[in-house]
Design a protein around this motif. Structure first.
Motif, PDB file in Angstrom:
ATOM      1  N   TYR A  95       0.821  -1.208   0.000  1.00 21.29           N
ATOM      2  CA  TYR A  95       0.000   0.000   0.000  1.00 21.29           C
ATOM      3  C   TYR A  95       0.862   1.269   0.000  1.00 21.29           C
ATOM      4  N   MET A  96       1.979   1.228   0.685  1.00 22.84           N
ATOM      5  CA  MET A  96       2.832   2.422   0.805  1.00 22.84           C
ATOM      6  C   MET A  96       3.802   2.593  -0.369  1.00 22.84           C
ATOM      7  N   ASP A  97       4.005   1.559  -1.184  1.00 28.80           N
ATOM      8  CA  ASP A  97       4.989   1.585  -2.275  1.00 28.80           C
ATOM      9  C   ASP A  97       4.375   2.232  -3.518  1.00 28.80           C
ATOM     10  N   LEU A  98       4.642   3.524  -3.688  1.00 27.97           N
ATOM     11  CA  LEU A  98       4.043   4.278  -4.789  1.00 27.97           C
ATOM     12  C   LEU A  98       4.529   3.791  -6.151  1.00 27.97           C
ATOM     13  N   PHE A 141       5.481   0.798  -7.008  1.00 25.24           N
ATOM     14  CA  PHE A 141       4.825  -0.466  -7.320  1.00 25.24           C
ATOM     15  C   PHE A 141       3.358  -0.250  -7.671  1.00 25.24           C
ATOM     16  N   ARG A 142       2.713   0.716  -7.017  1.00 25.74           N
ATOM     17  CA  ARG A 142       1.296   0.977  -7.301  1.00 25.74           C
ATOM     18  C   ARG A 142       1.081   1.357  -8.765  1.00 25.74           C
ATOM     19  N   LYS A 143       2.041   2.062  -9.339  1.00 22.27           N
ATOM     20  CA  LYS A 143       1.932   2.442 -10.751  1.00 22.27           C
ATOM     21  C   LYS A 143       1.833   1.208 -11.645  1.00 22.27           C
ATOM     22  N   GLN A 144       2.375   0.089 -11.171  1.00 24.50           N
ATOM     23  CA  GLN A 144       2.357  -1.143 -11.968  1.00 24.50           C
ATOM     24  C   GLN A 144       1.032  -1.895 -11.860  1.00 24.50           C
ATOM     25  N   TRP A 145       0.380  -1.854 -10.698  1.00 22.51           N
ATOM     26  CA  TRP A 145      -0.813  -2.678 -10.512  1.00 22.51           C
ATOM     27  C   TRP A 145      -2.134  -1.919 -10.518  1.00 22.51           C
ATOM     28  N   ASP A 146      -2.109  -0.611 -10.333  1.00 24.59           N
ATOM     29  CA  ASP A 146      -3.346   0.165 -10.286  1.00 24.59           C
ATOM     30  C   ASP A 146      -3.581   0.829 -11.643  1.00 24.59           C
ATOM     31  N   GLN A 147      -4.551   0.315 -12.378  1.00 22.76           N
ATOM     32  CA  GLN A 147      -4.816   0.791 -13.738  1.00 22.76           C
ATOM     33  C   GLN A 147      -5.328   2.236 -13.788  1.00 22.76           C
ATOM     34  N   TYR A 148      -5.745   2.783 -12.653  1.00 22.04           N
ATOM     35  CA  TYR A 148      -6.291   4.141 -12.637  1.00 22.04           C
ATOM     36  C   TYR A 148      -5.237   5.213 -12.363  1.00 22.04           C
ATOM     37  N   VAL A 149      -4.004   4.809 -12.115  1.00 23.29           N
ATOM     38  CA  VAL A 149      -2.929   5.775 -11.871  1.00 23.29           C
ATOM     39  C   VAL A 149      -2.453   6.353 -13.196  1.00 23.29           C
ATOM     40  N   LYS A 150      -2.551   7.664 -13.326  1.00 24.49           N
ATOM     41  CA  LYS A 150      -2.000   8.354 -14.489  1.00 24.49           C
ATOM     42  C   LYS A 150      -0.607   8.889 -14.124  1.00 24.49           C
ATOM     43  N   GLU A 151      -0.509   9.484 -12.925  1.00 29.47           N
ATOM     44  CA  GLU A 151       0.760  10.028 -12.440  1.00 29.47           C
ATOM     45  C   GLU A 151       0.757   9.907 -10.920  1.00 29.47           C
ATOM     46  N   LEU A 152       1.912   9.545 -10.355  1.00 31.19           N
ATOM     47  CA  LEU A 152       1.991   9.343  -8.908  1.00 31.19           C
ATOM     48  C   LEU A 152       3.437   9.480  -8.463  1.00 31.19           C
ATOM     49  N   TYR A 153       3.667  10.410  -7.542  1.00 34.13           N
ATOM     50  CA  TYR A 153       5.019  10.582  -7.020  1.00 34.13           C
ATOM     51  C   TYR A 153       4.975  11.306  -5.675  1.00 34.13           C
ATOM     52  N   VAL A 163      -0.792  14.395   2.212  1.00 30.45           N
ATOM     53  CA  VAL A 163       0.244  13.844   3.079  1.00 30.45           C
ATOM     54  C   VAL A 163      -0.293  12.541   3.648  1.00 30.45           C
ATOM     55  N   ARG A 164       0.625  11.644   3.958  1.00 33.70           N
ATOM     56  CA  ARG A 164       0.199  10.389   4.587  1.00 33.70           C
ATOM     57  C   ARG A 164       1.303   9.884   5.491  1.00 33.70           C
ATOM     58  N   GLU A 165       0.882   9.062   6.427  1.00 38.64           N
ATOM     59  CA  GLU A 165       1.815   8.505   7.401  1.00 38.64           C
ATOM     60  C   GLU A 165       1.378   7.074   7.709  1.00 38.64           C
ATOM     61  N   CYS A 166       2.366   6.208   7.881  1.00 39.65           N
ATOM     62  CA  CYS A 166       2.096   4.823   8.250  1.00 39.65           C
ATOM     63  C   CYS A 166       2.824   4.530   9.551  1.00 39.65           C
ATOM     64  N   ARG A 167       2.104   3.922  10.479  1.00 44.26           N
ATOM     65  CA  ARG A 167       2.715   3.535  11.760  1.00 44.26           C
ATOM     66  C   ARG A 167       2.339   2.108  12.100  1.00 44.26           C
TER      67      ARG A 167
END
Length: 174
Positions: free
Chosen positions: A32-35, A37-49, A77-81
């Protein structure tokens, strides 16, 4: 509930309870946190960084919308704990939209200015995870009711299936 919701938007807030078999919670949180990798599996991502502005890590995400609707973008912004609650390990991800002058709106793309998400992931006691998500955004513009209904009935379950598949593929990568 005027204190919690000072204005009635008429928009849906989503609360999702689900399970991801064969996806341990730490793996699920990592995926979930790996942006990248998300570009590879989420077909709705146009741009992500992710970029740092004034010492704060900020995520830019453009989401593909179906024709004839305009794409939407998010700045947040996001945070994971990783937390320990009475001996239970729970991964918590919080995300919220922010306004960043260095990341102006783009022509032809509608900026989602009101976005909030909370995600909690813990073991299901076996090889998988229990997942709870609260999600709200105001997509702006006029969204036809058929698309809202699709999101609630099909899009959310499809997302859970996609992230489960991504977890299985992620473990093959590492």
């Amino acid at each position: 509930l005027p204190i919690l919701f000072p204005q009635q938007s008429g928009l849906y807030e989503y609360k999702i309870f689900g399970g991801l078999a064969d996806c341990p919670p730490e793996l699920c949180a990592n995926v979930y946190m790996d942006l990248d990798f998300r570009k590879q599996w989420d077909q709705y991502v146009k741009e992500l960084y992710e970029k740092t502005y004034d010492g704060e890590k900020v995520i830019y995400w453009e989401v593909k919308y179906p024709f004839p609707l305009s794409n939407r973008d998010y700045v947040y912004v996001r945070e994971c704990r990783e937390m320990d609650v009475d001996g239970r390990k729970i991964w918590v991800v919080l995300a919220q939209s922010v306004s960043v002058p260095q990341c102006p709106e783009k022509p032809g793309i509608i900026r989602v200015k009101s976005y909030k998400q909370s995600l909690a992931i813990e073991s299901d006691g076996k090889a998988g995870s229990k997942v709870y998500m609260y999600y709200f955004d105001n997509p702006g513009g006029i969204i036809p009711s058929w698309l809202v209904n699709w999101g609630a009935k099909s899009g959310v379950p499809a997302f859970l299936k996609d992230i489960q598949k991504a977890c299985l593929n992620y473990s093959k990568r590492t």
